[in-house]
Design an enzyme around this catalytic site. Structure first.
Site, PDB file in Angstrom:
ATOM      1  N   GLU A  94       0.833  -1.217   0.000  1.00 60.87           N
ATOM      2  CA  GLU A  94       0.000   0.000   0.000  1.00 60.87           C
ATOM      3  C   GLU A  94       0.860   1.258   0.000  1.00 60.87           C
ATOM      4  O   GLU A  94       0.514   2.264  -0.640  1.00 60.87           O
ATOM      5  CB  GLU A  94      -0.933  -0.003   1.226  1.00 60.87           C
ATOM      6  CG  GLU A  94      -1.914   1.155   1.296  1.00 60.87           C
ATOM      7  CD  GLU A  94      -2.919   1.149   0.144  1.00 60.87           C
ATOM      8  OE1 GLU A  94      -2.703   1.907  -0.814  1.00 60.87           O
ATOM      9  OE2 GLU A  94      -3.899   0.387   0.191  1.00 60.87           O
ATOM     10  N   LYS A  98       4.256   3.888 -10.326  1.00 62.56           N
ATOM     11  CA  LYS A  98       3.020   3.838  -9.548  1.00 62.56           C
ATOM     12  C   LYS A  98       1.820   3.569 -10.461  1.00 62.56           C
ATOM     13  O   LYS A  98       0.925   2.796 -10.114  1.00 62.56           O
ATOM     14  CB  LYS A  98       2.846   5.154  -8.787  1.00 62.56           C
ATOM     15  CG  LYS A  98       3.932   5.349  -7.716  1.00 62.56           C
ATOM     16  CD  LYS A  98       3.988   6.792  -7.226  1.00 62.56           C
ATOM     17  CE  LYS A  98       5.035   6.968  -6.144  1.00 62.56           C
ATOM     18  NZ  LYS A  98       5.275   8.403  -5.838  1.00 62.56           N
TER      19      LYS A  98
END
Lengths: 431, 431
Positions: free
Chosen positions: B130, B206
């Protein structure tokens, strides 16, 4: 492949949305969860009502309690609504019979959540309600799972799409509250009886639920201070805009240093360029403060058939993945009592007064404010229709930091010294 | 109470943040998870480096591989960084030894994620990350768990705090790219070697991870089209503002109708009043579109010691709660191939050209645009320092909807017909 057998009670908008999503995306949902989802019973008030979704393929139950006792069901999805009656009976019966419960019913959870969570834990089943707060926005999961290591200090939420739609439409279209409400009703953003929304109760239900998860305290709906948007006039919206603010109905809870929690629902002036002020129309947003991440904001559709159903289905995903997170983020025997905080925060305030157009009025205002140690950041005499009708001068004031008691007393004194048939509007500012 | 034994590899900023959170909030974390968290080993390049957090109470390991093989450890938290070397070795060794892995290493996951997730599944352990995308923002969990029933059609992300800081500071302070970069470095928002950030690679890492989770496809970093912000000049920011836009570095992925995915990182003009354009300074935000919820946005701190550590700890919460969600939202044998889409979307474009100040220049522009069937929404001749220095006229253009090939060809033709030593800037517009 394991199987989850589902009973749905309530086939209104969200109930049909759940069926639609399970129809449309069943393959991908089953692939992701490695679980078969089978609807083994549905139940609603009227079997033959015209619906967008074909329901004849699902086993029909006339009696919702019978459905929640059915041995061929693992989870009851309660979408009836209402804080008592059928909804409460069905949920209690299901939990007692060791069936999981998923619900979108904020009123039910706000009022009976503590006891229902307890009941679920005693019976070793889950009660999940992501869809009860802010539609598709995964705010319960975020608070329960993602930000759980933080001490949350504050939540600011635009939690009611109807109110946000009305306020946005007053601001954009320059219409009165009642006209904005009417157009919201015409477009389906407001119920025919909108009391629950516009008086702030719906926001308060959601705020009470969020506060519990955020602060690991019992749900305490009865101590939420609630004020709706019915007193907001177009002139307030215009004056606020002139000062660089938008008016939003916010649910705000803050944890004080002594651990107590303030929960308030009220119209609030927000700086025009703040992230929450940008959230317009029927959208919802939640802004949270934590000690490790500082600020986090989630925004999206706060209501509607499919957005809400999407959150219901996310709870099914949680069941399929057997997550052990406690319902309120901590097991209910460890929840702290939620005592209403008596402490009062400092804020700036916006005032709108209608006062007689005679000499000495301004002096009487500034004297009263001075008596309660309130500095004035701005005072402006305005023009409005009401002025002409009543020979009154509308005056708006932005105070410096003070507390709500002082501002109320100052306004009381101003009114005592200057007779006015129109009551003042006092709105808090969150800078 | 069950116990999770933690080994931490890497004690830089985020590593120390993890220790700090586990120190400061251990009681509440253990209460919520009903799990004891014990740090049974730490390891970093230099034991004696001055740190903000006291580490002498934790068992020290000189060799990170030894730490990841230690039987007294359940989970390795890898915070070394880098896509190869120690980070990769440690993670592979840990997974092979049936230890869970938590990492904040986006480069590692973008490049080796498919194989590492596979390895984790083979060994029946979890790899969680995360913290690798957007700091404290729970975007992986949201895509994996909350919006998983939807068909996601697009992701728009401001995923790099350094770039966002630089662009915001150019816009607000009217400074050049290099001055803005320097002030970002002085304030700790940019590395001393900022290449990875400003050239768009970090955003691409990302984006590749998010796309995989969103679309249930393999991570495909190598096919991301990447363009950084180094060519953006203050004049572009000013012209964009004049047209009602802000320039942001966006990571964008879109699922085409044929199921293929476009992944691009590029500076983008966004309407000033759009939700993403409001996300300024070092903040990150992700905007996702799904078929059931339409639009959802999450915004917050995208980097920093404690925000990132807060997300690392949220992965520990997931381990403690034994959630069975697959790492990428679906078990890795069901991930689809991620084929680079060849299809080209229509967009409007912003152009800035420096052309000789002679008659016929405008005609040559409009002719070239017409030849490629591109209408012009706006064309403006501007003033800039460069004009005086080079006797060139800066001209900005907003095109109507077209594709990137046509716009490139039109600009090529304009340049061929009008000699200019300064190259043009072509920036896409997302309306």
């Amino acid at each position: 492949m394991k199987e989850i057998k589902i009973g749905i009670v309530g086939l209104g908008s969200v109930g049909q949305g759940v069926l639609q999503i399970l129809n449309e995306n069943l393959n991908s949902i089953e692939d992701k969860t490695e679980t078969k989802f089978r609807i083994t019973g549905v139940c609603a008030q009227n079997k033959n009502r015209k619906r967008d979704i074909e329901i004849s393929t699902y086993p029909w139950f006339d009696n919702p309690l019978e459905l929640s006792l059915n041995p061929d069901i693992d989870v009851i999805i309660e979408l009836v609504g209402g804080e008592e009656g059928i909804a409460l009976q069905v949920v209690e019966a299901a939990l007692k019979n060791k069936k999981h419960v998923i619900t979108a019913n904020k009123a039910l959870i706000a009022k009976h959540g503590n006891q229902l969570v307890n009941l679920a834990e005693e019976n070793n089943v889950k009660i999940l309600f992501e869809a009860a707060v802010a539609g598709a926005i995964p705010i319960i999961k975020t608070l329960k799972e993602s930000t759980a290591s933080n001490n949350i200090s504050a939540i600011y939420g635009i939690l009611n799409g109807t109110c946000n739609y009305i306020l946005t439409s007053m601001e954009r279209d320059g219409v009165s509250f009642s006209n904005a409400l009417k157009s919201a009703q015409d477009l389906g953003f407001a119920e025919s009886d909108p009391t629950f929304d516009i008086e702030g109760y719906d926001t308060a239900h959601k705020l009470a639920i969020l506060s519990s998860v955020a602060y690991s305290k019992e749900i305490n709906f009865k101590d939420v201070d609630i004020q709706g948007i019915t007193k907001i006039e177009l002139d307030d919206i215009i004056a606020a805009k002139d000062y660089g603010f938008k008016i939003k109905l916010l649910g705000v809870s803050k944890k004080q240093n002594n651990g107590e929690v303030i929960q308030v629902v009220r119209p609030t002036l927000l700086p025009m360029d703040s992230n929450l002020a940008m959230v317009d129309m029927e959208k919802n947003a939640i802004f949270i403060r934590g000690n490790f991440f500082s600020e986090l904001m989630l925004a999206g559709p706060g209501a509607g058939r499919l957005p809400t159903a999407s959150s219901v289905i996310s709870d099914l995903f949680d069941l399929a993945n057997e997550t052990k997170y406690p319902t309120l983020g901590i097991s209910s025997n460890k929840l702290e009592k939620n005592i209403k905080s008596k402490s009062i925060n400092s804020n700036r305030f916006y005032l709108r007064l209608f006062l007689p157009d005679v000499s000495g009025t301004m002096a009487s205002i500034t004297n009263a404010m001075a008596r309660y140690n309130i500095s004035i950041d701005d005072i402006t005499q305005r023009i409005s229709k009401k002025m002409k009708e009543n020979n009154l001068v509308p005056i708006t004031i932005i105070s410096s930091l003070t507390d709500v008691n002082s501002i109320n007393k100052a306004v009381e004194e101003i009114n005592k010294n200057n007779y006015s048939p129109l009551s003042p509007n006092i709105i808090i500012i969150e800078d």
